[in-house]
Design a protein around this motif. Structure first.
Motif, PDB file in Angstrom:
ATOM      1  N   PRO A 238     -50.679   3.788  88.124  1.00  0.00           N
ATOM      2  CA  PRO A 238     -49.263   4.540  87.854  1.00  0.00           C
ATOM      3  C   PRO A 238     -48.984   5.616  88.777  1.00  0.00           C
ATOM      4  N   ASN A 239     -49.941   6.008  89.649  1.00  0.00           N
ATOM      5  CA  ASN A 239     -49.729   6.879  90.776  1.00  0.00           C
ATOM      6  C   ASN A 239     -49.656   6.241  92.054  1.00  0.00           C
ATOM      7  N   SER A 240     -49.746   4.978  92.151  1.00  0.00           N
ATOM      8  CA  SER A 240     -49.475   4.244  93.629  1.00  0.00           C
ATOM      9  C   SER A 240     -48.151   4.900  94.056  1.00  0.00           C
ATOM     10  N   PRO A 241     -48.082   5.169  95.336  1.00  0.00           N
ATOM     11  CA  PRO A 241     -46.975   5.497  96.118  1.00  0.00           C
ATOM     12  C   PRO A 241     -45.914   4.503  96.466  1.00  0.00           C
ATOM     13  N   ALA A 256     -46.545 -11.797  89.711  1.00  0.00           N
ATOM     14  CA  ALA A 256     -45.930 -12.953  89.081  1.00  0.00           C
ATOM     15  C   ALA A 256     -46.482 -14.122  89.156  1.00  0.00           C
ATOM     16  N   SER A 257     -47.418 -14.345  90.147  1.00  0.00           N
ATOM     17  CA  SER A 257     -48.255 -15.582  90.293  1.00  0.00           C
ATOM     18  C   SER A 257     -49.432 -15.571  89.274  1.00  0.00           C
ATOM     19  N   LEU A 258     -49.707 -14.617  88.614  1.00  0.00           N
ATOM     20  CA  LEU A 258     -50.824 -14.281  87.874  1.00  0.00           C
ATOM     21  C   LEU A 258     -50.569 -15.033  86.426  1.00  0.00           C
ATOM     22  N   ASP A 259     -51.365 -15.140  85.530  1.00  0.00           N
ATOM     23  CA  ASP A 259     -51.291 -15.550  84.165  1.00  0.00           C
ATOM     24  C   ASP A 259     -50.711 -14.574  83.491  1.00  0.00           C
ATOM     25  N   ALA A 260     -49.704 -14.689  82.618  1.00  0.00           N
ATOM     26  CA  ALA A 260     -49.024 -13.711  81.776  1.00  0.00           C
ATOM     27  C   ALA A 260     -50.295 -12.840  80.960  1.00  0.00           C
ATOM     28  N   GLU A 261     -51.195 -13.755  80.375  1.00  0.00           N
ATOM     29  CA  GLU A 261     -52.071 -12.841  79.423  1.00  0.00           C
ATOM     30  C   GLU A 261     -52.907 -12.160  80.262  1.00  0.00           C
ATOM     31  N   ASP A 262     -52.960 -12.190  81.491  1.00  0.00           N
ATOM     32  CA  ASP A 262     -53.798 -11.290  82.518  1.00  0.00           C
ATOM     33  C   ASP A 262     -53.149 -10.124  82.918  1.00  0.00           C
ATOM     34  N   VAL A 263     -51.839 -10.454  83.004  1.00  0.00           N
ATOM     35  CA  VAL A 263     -51.273  -9.484  83.896  1.00  0.00           C
ATOM     36  C   VAL A 263     -50.179  -8.445  83.005  1.00  0.00           C
ATOM     37  N   ASN A 264     -49.519  -9.114  81.999  1.00  0.00           N
ATOM     38  CA  ASN A 264     -48.828  -8.497  81.009  1.00  0.00           C
ATOM     39  C   ASN A 264     -49.293  -7.066  80.393  1.00  0.00           C
ATOM     40  N   PRO A 265     -50.633  -6.972  79.828  1.00  0.00           N
ATOM     41  CA  PRO A 265     -50.971  -5.828  79.283  1.00  0.00           C
ATOM     42  C   PRO A 265     -51.108  -4.400  80.332  1.00  0.00           C
ATOM     43  N   ILE A 266     -50.727  -4.862  81.366  1.00  0.00           N
ATOM     44  CA  ILE A 266     -50.981  -3.590  82.590  1.00  0.00           C
ATOM     45  C   ILE A 266     -49.309  -3.246  83.087  1.00  0.00           C
ATOM     46  N   LEU A 267     -48.448  -3.950  82.839  1.00  0.00           N
ATOM     47  CA  LEU A 267     -47.165  -4.067  83.289  1.00  0.00           C
ATOM     48  C   LEU A 267     -46.232  -3.159  82.722  1.00  0.00           C
ATOM     49  N   SER A 268     -45.616  -2.135  83.379  1.00  0.00           N
ATOM     50  CA  SER A 268     -44.512  -1.476  82.585  1.00  0.00           C
ATOM     51  C   SER A 268     -43.455  -2.180  81.981  1.00  0.00           C
ATOM     52  N   LYS A 269     -42.296  -1.497  81.582  1.00  0.00           N
ATOM     53  CA  LYS A 269     -41.280  -2.437  81.260  1.00  0.00           C
ATOM     54  C   LYS A 269     -40.344  -2.927  82.531  1.00  0.00           C
ATOM     55  N   SER A 270     -40.316  -1.959  83.267  1.00  0.00           N
ATOM     56  CA  SER A 270     -39.529  -2.402  84.566  1.00  0.00           C
ATOM     57  C   SER A 270     -40.539  -3.223  85.554  1.00  0.00           C
ATOM     58  N   VAL A 290     -36.082  -4.726  93.959  1.00  0.00           N
ATOM     59  CA  VAL A 290     -37.317  -3.800  93.998  1.00  0.00           C
ATOM     60  C   VAL A 290     -36.900  -2.486  94.639  1.00  0.00           C
ATOM     61  N   ARG A 291     -35.566  -2.478  95.356  1.00  0.00           N
ATOM     62  CA  ARG A 291     -34.971  -1.349  95.893  1.00  0.00           C
ATOM     63  C   ARG A 291     -35.158   0.248  95.264  1.00  0.00           C
ATOM     64  N   GLY A 292     -35.848   1.032  95.477  1.00  0.00           N
ATOM     65  CA  GLY A 292     -36.049   2.351  94.925  1.00  0.00           C
ATOM     66  C   GLY A 292     -37.286   2.214  93.825  1.00  0.00           C
ATOM     67  N   THR A 293     -38.066   1.141  93.882  1.00  0.00           N
ATOM     68  CA  THR A 293     -39.213   1.156  92.854  1.00  0.00           C
ATOM     69  C   THR A 293     -40.387   1.548  93.801  1.00  0.00           C
ATOM     70  N   ALA A 294     -40.976   2.562  93.158  1.00  0.00           N
ATOM     71  CA  ALA A 294     -42.231   3.001  93.696  1.00  0.00           C
ATOM     72  C   ALA A 294     -43.584   1.834  93.047  1.00  0.00           C
ATOM     73  N   LEU A 295     -44.493   1.708  93.813  1.00  0.00           N
ATOM     74  CA  LEU A 295     -45.470   0.634  93.241  1.00  0.00           C
ATOM     75  C   LEU A 295     -46.110   1.287  91.754  1.00  0.00           C
ATOM     76  N   GLY A 296     -45.960   2.333  91.806  1.00  0.00           N
ATOM     77  CA  GLY A 296     -46.741   3.162  90.312  1.00  0.00           C
ATOM     78  C   GLY A 296     -45.690   2.724  89.158  1.00  0.00           C
ATOM     79  N   ASP A 297     -44.441   2.782  89.574  1.00  0.00           N
ATOM     80  CA  ASP A 297     -43.545   2.287  88.544  1.00  0.00           C
ATOM     81  C   ASP A 297     -43.630   0.964  87.470  1.00  0.00           C
ATOM     82  N   LEU A 298     -44.465   0.042  88.625  1.00  0.00           N
ATOM     83  CA  LEU A 298     -44.748  -1.671  88.060  1.00  0.00           C
ATOM     84  C   LEU A 298     -45.917  -1.340  87.180  1.00  0.00           C
ATOM     85  N   VAL A 299     -46.515  -0.611  86.711  1.00  0.00           N
ATOM     86  CA  VAL A 299     -47.646  -0.517  85.649  1.00  0.00           C
ATOM     87  C   VAL A 299     -47.928   0.744  84.808  1.00  0.00           C
ATOM     88  N   THR A 300     -48.383   0.312  83.746  1.00  0.00           N
ATOM     89  CA  THR A 300     -48.686   1.738  83.016  1.00  0.00           C
ATOM     90  C   THR A 300     -50.131   2.195  82.831  1.00  0.00           C
TER      91      THR A 300
END
Length: 387
Positions: A238-241, A256-270, A290-300
């Motif tokens: 979450p703190n990634s720049p 997106a290339s990963l299995d949903a069951e592996d990656v969904n638990p860490i993803l944010s809504k955006s 992705v314009r305006g999206t920081a890396l930290g916005d991708l995950v919770t």
């Protein structure tokens, strides 16, 4: 990661003569391109040997680059990260003029990744194939093979983010290509950009072990080195720049290339919304998304909270700095926002110190276009010298 069974959704003209061919077998005279509605994926089935041709199709002259005399699209078997064989697609283009004794030398064009959807594949999108690069290679007297990345028809393929598997796919594309086109030589090299650069670097280490005795790998050129992507994604939290839009898009494609069951638990809504877009959007559109999206916005929570996933990402996205068995050109312009520039330059320095087979080039110019021109000249001269 669970096993995938990709389907080839686009059906082209198929004849009964376009049956599965055993490894090393002759190509049918019909030149048909096999595109079954559903293809078997068991490695034990006859003919499904990595590097074996499935079938091929002559490309219409109206769709060829100006410097190409002829071209073919062919399907072939290759191994994915699930260690099962899958159909993949590549194109082979011959230059104009008379072939030299022994046949046209081959350069594999391994372009930057352009997306996960079928329409983003190099075999159907001139932009994905980097047609300008293809044309320059053809005019230099090389036959050009451009492979798609990953299994045919897969909407999200882990091969996209596994450099070693991508490199093996390239070798299989060449093994099949020299069968499809008898006018090309067994002598080959690779030119890779971004994701393709990582595969090219791996081939400089391993291609001589992977190719069969009929092929003669000469070396690799790599541009826009995606070094450090393994640490960036495995350390994502979450703190990634913020980073460039191109790098952010590559991170989203990797997720997106990963299995949903592996990656969904860490993803944010955006993050989930962008991952869904990555499965359908090609690179130019995803970069806008992705314009305006920081890396930290991708995950919770951090990717490292799943230690197995983080370790898998580090392994698949890491690029080795040593152990090269063939000449390798590492080329990096200084106005390149498609990669992490500081990591790329560090990689160039480390690799050149580690191996006398490495030539590294950067271009001291503030003019981005001039840097690109210098790079193109350096790459073509390097490839010429390999043959």
């Amino acid at each position: 990661m669970t096993t995938r069974h990709p389907r080839l959704r686009t059906t082209l003209a198929v004849t009964a003569a376009a049956a599965v061919l055993a490894a090393g077998g002759a190509v049918t005279a019909t030149r048909a391109f096999a595109a079954p509605e559903s293809s078997p994926q068991s490695a034990s089935s006859p003919g499904q040997t990595p590097g074996a041709v499935y079938a091929n199709q002559e490309l219409p002259a109206t769709g060829l680059p100006a410097a190409a005399a002829s071209g073919q699209r062919y399907s072939y078997w290759t191994t994915g990260v699930d260690e099962r064989v899958h159909l993949a697609v590549a194109t082979m283009l011959e230059p104009e003029g008379k072939a030299p004794a022994g046949g046209w030398p081959v350069v594999v064009n391994a372009p930057a990744g352009y997306g996960l959807a079928d329409r983003c594949n190099a075999s159907v999108s001139p932009a994905a194939a980097d047609r300008d690069t293809v044309t320059r290679l053809l005019r230099r007297g090389f036959a050009v093979i451009t492979p798609d990345y990953g299994g045919v028809g897969a909407t999200a393929s882990p091969e996209y983010i596994d450099h070693s598997v991508t490199a093996r796919n390239v070798v299989d594309a060449v093994l099949a290509g020299v069968v499809v086109d008898g006018s090309v030589a067994p002598r080959w090299a690779v030119l890779g950009d971004t994701q393709g650069a990582a595969a090219a670097i791996e081939l400089a280490r391993k291609a001589t072990d992977w190719q069969d005795g009929d092929l003669d790998f000469r070396g690799a050129a790599a541009t826009s080195i995606p070094a450090g992507l393994d640490d960036l994604i495995s350390g994502l939290g979450p703190n990634s720049p913020a980073v460039s839009e191109a790098v952010t898009a590559d991170v989203v494609y990797a997720l997106a290339s990963l299995d949903a069951e592996d990656v969904n638990p860490i993803l944010s809504k955006s993050g989930k919304q962008l991952v869904a877009k990555a499965k359908t959007q090609c690179a130019p559109d995803l970069r806008k998304s992705v314009r305006g999206t920081a890396l930290g916005d991708l995950v919770t929570k951090p990717v490292s909270s799943d230690s197995k996933l983080a370790a898998s990402l580090r392994k698949s996205l890491g690029i080795s700095r040593s152990g090269y068995s063939r000449p390798l050109l590492l080329s990096q312009t200084l106005q390149d926002d498609s990669i992490q520039l500081h990591e790329a330059l560090r990689f160039l320095a480390d690799a050149q110190l580690a191996s006398n087979r490495v030539q590294s080039r950067s271009y001291l110019t503030g003019d981005a276009a001039d840097g690109v021109r210098q790079e193109q000249t350096a790459v073509l001269n390097f490839l010429d010298d390999l043959f």
